[in-house]
Design an enzyme around this catalytic site. Structure first.
Site, PDB file in Angstrom:
ATOM      1  N   SER A   1      38.122  36.147  35.385  1.00  0.00           N
ATOM      2  CA  SER A   1      36.666  35.986  35.382  1.00  0.00           C
ATOM      3  C   SER A   1      36.268  34.530  35.571  1.00  0.00           C
ATOM      4  CB  SER A   1      36.041  36.462  34.076  1.00  0.00           C
ATOM      5  OG  SER A   1      36.923  37.127  33.258  1.00  0.00           O
TER       6      SER A   1
ATOM      7  N   HIS B   1      37.254  40.366  41.369  1.00  0.00           N
ATOM      8  CA  HIS B   1      36.727  40.383  40.001  1.00  0.00           C
ATOM      9  C   HIS B   1      35.952  41.671  39.771  1.00  0.00           C
ATOM     10  CE1 HIS B   1      33.852  38.358  36.900  1.00  0.00           C
ATOM     11  NE2 HIS B   1      34.793  39.053  36.312  1.00  0.00           N
TER      12      HIS B   1
ATOM     13  N   ASN C   1      29.287  34.826  36.206  1.00  0.00           N
ATOM     14  CA  ASN C   1      29.511  34.209  34.895  1.00  0.00           C
ATOM     15  C   ASN C   1      29.046  32.757  34.856  1.00  0.00           C
ATOM     16  OD1 ASN C   1      30.475  36.499  33.734  1.00  0.00           O
ATOM     17  ND2 ASN C   1      32.624  36.052  34.101  1.00  0.00           N
TER      18      ASN C   1
HETATM   19  P1  NAI Z   1      43.532  42.981  27.815  1.00  0.00           P
HETATM   20  O1  NAI Z   1      43.948  42.062  26.736  1.00  0.00           O
HETATM   21  O2  NAI Z   1      42.864  44.250  27.469  1.00  0.00           O
HETATM   22  O3  NAI Z   1      44.815  43.371  28.706  1.00  0.00           O
HETATM   23  C1  NAI Z   1      45.752  42.455  29.188  1.00  0.00           C
HETATM   24  C2  NAI Z   1      47.036  43.218  29.419  1.00  0.00           C
HETATM   25  O4  NAI Z   1      47.944  42.381  30.104  1.00  0.00           O
HETATM   26  C3  NAI Z   1      47.748  43.662  28.127  1.00  0.00           C
HETATM   27  O5  NAI Z   1      48.018  45.054  28.192  1.00  0.00           O
HETATM   28  C4  NAI Z   1      49.017  42.853  28.131  1.00  0.00           C
HETATM   29  O6  NAI Z   1      50.102  43.534  27.510  1.00  0.00           O
HETATM   30  C5  NAI Z   1      49.244  42.655  29.599  1.00  0.00           C
HETATM   31  N1  NAI Z   1      50.149  41.547  29.909  1.00  0.00           N
HETATM   32  C6  NAI Z   1      50.219  40.350  29.306  1.00  0.00           C
HETATM   33  N2  NAI Z   1      51.193  39.613  29.879  1.00  0.00           N
HETATM   34  C7  NAI Z   1      51.724  40.366  30.867  1.00  0.00           C
HETATM   35  C8  NAI Z   1      52.757  40.159  31.804  1.00  0.00           C
HETATM   36  N3  NAI Z   1      53.422  39.011  31.840  1.00  0.00           N
HETATM   37  N4  NAI Z   1      53.052  41.149  32.670  1.00  0.00           N
HETATM   38  C9  NAI Z   1      52.373  42.320  32.641  1.00  0.00           C
HETATM   39  N5  NAI Z   1      51.406  42.568  31.766  1.00  0.00           N
HETATM   40  C10 NAI Z   1      51.082  41.599  30.893  1.00  0.00           C
HETATM   41  O7  NAI Z   1      42.661  42.103  28.807  1.00  0.00           O
HETATM   42  P2  NAI Z   1      41.450  42.546  29.738  1.00  0.00           P
HETATM   43  O8  NAI Z   1      40.204  42.501  28.970  1.00  0.00           O
HETATM   44  O9  NAI Z   1      41.832  43.781  30.446  1.00  0.00           O
HETATM   45  O10 NAI Z   1      41.379  41.335  30.763  1.00  0.00           O
HETATM   46  C11 NAI Z   1      42.337  41.162  31.769  1.00  0.00           C
HETATM   47  C12 NAI Z   1      41.808  40.180  32.788  1.00  0.00           C
HETATM   48  O11 NAI Z   1      40.580  40.668  33.321  1.00  0.00           O
HETATM   49  C13 NAI Z   1      41.517  38.792  32.272  1.00  0.00           C
HETATM   50  O12 NAI Z   1      41.810  37.878  33.298  1.00  0.00           O
HETATM   51  C14 NAI Z   1      40.028  38.822  32.010  1.00  0.00           C
HETATM   52  O13 NAI Z   1      39.429  37.553  32.078  1.00  0.00           O
HETATM   53  C15 NAI Z   1      39.564  39.683  33.181  1.00  0.00           C
HETATM   54  N6  NAI Z   1      38.306  40.355  32.978  1.00  0.00           N
HETATM   55  C16 NAI Z   1      38.003  40.958  31.795  1.00  0.00           C
HETATM   56  C17 NAI Z   1      36.801  41.623  31.631  1.00  0.00           C
HETATM   57  C18 NAI Z   1      36.478  42.313  30.339  1.00  0.00           C
HETATM   58  O14 NAI Z   1      35.290  42.662  30.142  1.00  0.00           O
HETATM   59  N7  NAI Z   1      37.421  42.582  29.484  1.00  0.00           N
HETATM   60  C19 NAI Z   1      35.807  41.675  32.722  1.00  0.00           C
HETATM   61  C20 NAI Z   1      36.255  41.088  33.953  1.00  0.00           C
HETATM   62  C21 NAI Z   1      37.435  40.427  34.044  1.00  0.00           C
END
Ligand code: NAI
Ligand code: 3HC
Length: 695
Positions: free
Chosen positions: A408, A429, A479
């Site tokens: 993001s 994104h 953002n």
């Molecule tokens: P989350 O914390 O729910 O999920 C992240 C996942 O990545 C976890 O399941 C974790 O185990 C996995 N992970 C960590 N290291 C890893 C690796 N080396 N290899 C494979 N998997 C790995 O995070 P979320 O909220 O889904 O966010 C993910 C991305 O999306 C971030 O970059 C965030 O900034 C972006 N984002 C999030 C939004 C939101 O509302 N949550 C909206 C738009 C973008």
């Protein structure tokens, strides 16, 4: 000539050919009147079929004509439909592809409608701030009954052929709609034509008027501030309660009222902006998107799971990867749950859900990466981890694969530098929940190649998303603008506003949720964690309110209280939050005062517009309309106000300047009116051409 006339024995075939979508512009309307006259006067012709070329039975009135605001040159659509109604011989519509708006109204005025199995029909006028203006509400209601009409026309949904047949607005589905329509037309000529929709009353007689008041009450919140949905309900009610002529007349009157409203103008601006946003400055239509046959998504968290569902729903096989079995299983079970809900709510059939689920595989090792055309990472927002993941993707995916990040905020160029193929690195994104939210803010890195960009823009369309291409900067378009909005909500609290007042102003403007209810939803600890990593210029400060909320465990919905208390999911006044806010005001030596709703609105929205102007000047967004599309589809800005840039232009850019000049002395230099804003105010508008230079 946009109408091709031929005869198939004793049946005239009128084919509309007016690319791209056979919109009912003046030449088409004229052509139809002439062709109908020819079919009427030829004694060898006993019936007629109307069909559209190129997969589109007209997709509606010509939006450009309506948007021009000029009086239409006759014959208008109503004249054409009037001619169909009085046409002496049986008429059948053959629908391949889509029949929408005025196009479907044309079909509804025929004696029968035959569609291809994959056809979609509907009256989507509400999405343009209109109601169907050529008898659509009346004929649809007479064929399908008021309940179905309320559901279909107030939502503007495209009905798949099978559903439309079940509702009674289609008469048959046929693999060869034209051939079948000719057979039907001939049969109607032999047996005598069936009554037209306008002559039928069995579905509109004896309807309980309570249906309409109940519908209005149930949708009051959803329709708040909007003109067209309520007028559609009025028109459908009229179809059931008023004499025929009067009800048709009322529909027309409501159509004209909507057509002349600012909401119609705003929604048509958005329609146009969404289509412009797909065009990439500097990349012509000759650049072919690369095929995407298989995808991988890294990180099975909130976003990764949702993104995998987007691929599966678009019938693209996808592998979801996570670091551990446990994390992967959490993601996969979330996905199964999403499909279970979709089936329960009737959005998907059990077979469709099963088929989509069958396209999603889970893995913890890198082997599946070897066969993908695109990999999208959605791991934690940690720059070092993301770089490591990009190196890994570069090593393990085929050389042609595109590597995309769902970050993001992070710098796409730094991620690209971790690979040997920066030209194939790009941001994609998605917004949360990813399988629902329509926006896809694609981010162009310095090295992203034209084909990479064309591919992710085309991918968005395949995934059913609305894409906008942003330049690479902190926060991209959405953002980056949002930081001012969130920060200002707290400054208003410090000065005397309450969370209820701030949210009520934004919600009555048309957002689904105000900024403080939104903070409670996403978690005040999460908001604080993001803020902690940001460095402000020395002349700015954060309000301490968010940090205090997080420190005191007032995290929002998840802890039962934040800016509000939550009881059974409903938000209530939280005296403790107000006490915290008042103590912050005291500590800062601010004397709390009454703040008007108008001040709240302008202080929250005008800084967004100012940052939008900087984003334009820097080329981060190519057009003001791109920013509008981002805010409407990603951040809940009311579509019927057209997006922040359009709204500000309509409301007066000088007002935006005045707000910023008032805020800058207390808020910092960055709050000064931007040069691009001052220039736009001087010129009387944003002048979209100044930015976009498509190839
Ligand atoms: P989350 O914390 O729910 O999920 C992240 C996942 O990545 C976890 O399941 C974790 O185990 C996995 N992970 C960590 N290291 C890893 C690796 N080396 N290899 C494979 N998997 C790995 O995070 P979320 O909220 O889904 O966010 C993910 C991305 O999306 C971030 O970059 C965030 O900034 C972006 N984002 C999030 C939004 C939101 O509302 N949550 C909206 C738009 C973008
Ligand atoms: N009038 C004029 N132009 C139209 C149009 C219309 N009704 N519908 C689409 N177009 C144009 C688009 O602007 C676009 O132009 P561009 O290439 O210059 O950007 C081009 O046709 C192709 O459209 P899309 O990019 O949207 O193509 P898709 O294949 O993605 O979608 C569609 C096709 C489903 C037909 C979609 O264009 C659509 O939903 N169109 C609008 C349908 C609609 O709302 N009809 C109701 C109009 S109002 C009305 O009929 C009033 C009546 O009740 C009196």
């Amino acid at each position: 000539m946009p109408i091709h006339y031929r005869s198939d024995g004793d049946v005239a075939v009128l084919q509309i050919e007016h690319p791209p979508v056979n919109a009912l512009s003046l030449e088409v309307r004229r052509g139809l009147i002439e062709a109908l006259a020819r079919a009427a006067s030829d004694p060898a012709i006993r019936a007629a079929v109307i069909i559209g070329a190129g997969g589109s039975f007209p997709a509606g009135a010509d939006i450009r004509e309506i948007a021009s605001g000029a009086a239409l040159t006759p014959p208008i659509l109503l004249d054409v439909i009037g001619r169909l109604e009085t046409f002496e011989k049986p008429l059948v519509a053959a629908i391949e592809g889509v029949a929408l708006g005025g196009g479907f109204e044309l079909a509804l005025a025929c004696h029968a409608r035959i569609a291809a199995p994959g056809a979609r029909v509907g009256l989507p006028e509400v999405k343009l701030g209109l109601i169907p203006g050529a008898g659509g509400t009346q004929r649809f209601t007479r064929l399908a009954g008021p309940q179905a009409a309320l559901e279909a026309i107030t939502s503007g949904e495209h009905l798949p052929a099978a559903r439309a047949l079940a509702l009674g607005v289609l008469d048959a589905i046929a693999a060869e709609p034209l051939a079948q329509a000719i057979i039907w037309a001939r049969r109607l000529a032999d047996e005598g034509a069936v009554p037209r929709a306008s002559e039928r009353e069995e579905r509109t007689a004896g309807v309980d008027p309570g249906l309409f008041s109940a519908w209005r009450e149930a949708h009051a919140r959803k329709y708040r501030g909007q003109l067209a949905p309520g007028r559609i309900v009025d028109a459908i009610e009229a179809a059931c309660t008023r004499p025929r002529e009067e009800a048709f007349g009322l529909e027309r009157q409501y159509f004209l009222e909507c057509r002349d409203s600012p909401q119609r103008k705003a929604l048509m601006h958005l329609f146009h902006a969404e289509r412009e946003a797909r065009k990439i400055p500097g990349v012509g239509p000759d650049v072919e998107p690369a095929p995407i046959r298989r995808a991988a998504v890294l990180g099975a968290g909130t976003m990764g799971a949702g993104i995998a569902v987007c691929f599966a729903n678009a019938a693209i096989p996808v592998t979801l990867l996570d670091a551990t079995e446990a994390a992967l299983e959490r993601g996969l079970s979330r996905i199964r749950e999403l499909y279970r809900e979709s089936v329960e709510r009737g959005r998907l059939s059990a077979q469709q859900a099963e088929a989509a689920l069958g396209l999603i595989r889970g893995a913890t090792g890198d082997a599946p990466l070897g066969e993908v055309d695109i990999a999208i990472e959605a791991v934690f927002e940690d720059p070092a981890l993301k770089r490591e993941v990009f190196e890994r993707l570069d090593r393990n995916t085929p050389p042609h694969a595109i590597l995309a990040s769902n970050t993001s905020t992070l710098d796409i160029d730094r991620l690209a530098a971790a690979t040997g193929r920066p030209q194939q690195v790009v941001g994609t994104h998605f917004f949360s929940p990813a399988h629902v939210m329509k926006l896809m803010e694609n981010v162009r890195g310095t090295a992203s190649s034209p084909q990479t960009l064309a591919t992710v823009m085309a991918l968005a369309k395949r995934l059913g998303k609305i894409p906008v291409l942003a330049g690479n900067c902190d926060g991209f378009i959405g953002n980056r603008m949002l930081q001012y909005y969130g920060a200002e909500a707290e400054r208003l609290l410090e000065e005397g506003a309450t969370p209820e007042q701030v949210d009520a102003v934004i919600e009555s403007f048309g957002f689904a949720m105000g900024p403080l209810a939104m903070r409670d939803l996403s978690g005040n600890d999460v908001g604080w964690a993001i803020r902690r990593n940001r460095i402000l210029p020395p002349d700015e400060r954060w309000s301490p309110i968010l940090e205090r909320m997080a420190a005191e465990g007032r995290l929002g919905r998840k802890s039962g209280q934040g800016f509000y208390r939550y009881e059974g999911g409903r938000r209530r006044h939280n005296p403790e939050a107000l006490a915290l806010i008042e103590s912050v005001s005291r500590e800062l030596g601010i004397e709390r005062r009454a703040i008007s709703d108008a001040e709240i609105l302008t202080r929250l929205l005008h800084p967004l517009v100012n940052e939008g102007a900087k984003i334009l000047a820097e080329g981060i967004a190519s057009r003001p309309g791109d920013i509008d599309v981002v805010y409407v589809h990603g951040y809940g800005f009311p579509a019927y106000k057209g997006g922040p840039m359009y709204w500000a232009e309509q409301d007066g850019l000088e007002k935006v300047i005045a707000t910023l000049e008032r805020l800058a002395p207390s808020h910092g230099q960055r709050w000064q009116p931007a040069a691009r804003l001052l220039e736009a105010a001087r010129r009387g508008g944003w002048d979209a051409e100044a930015n976009a230079q498509p190839a």
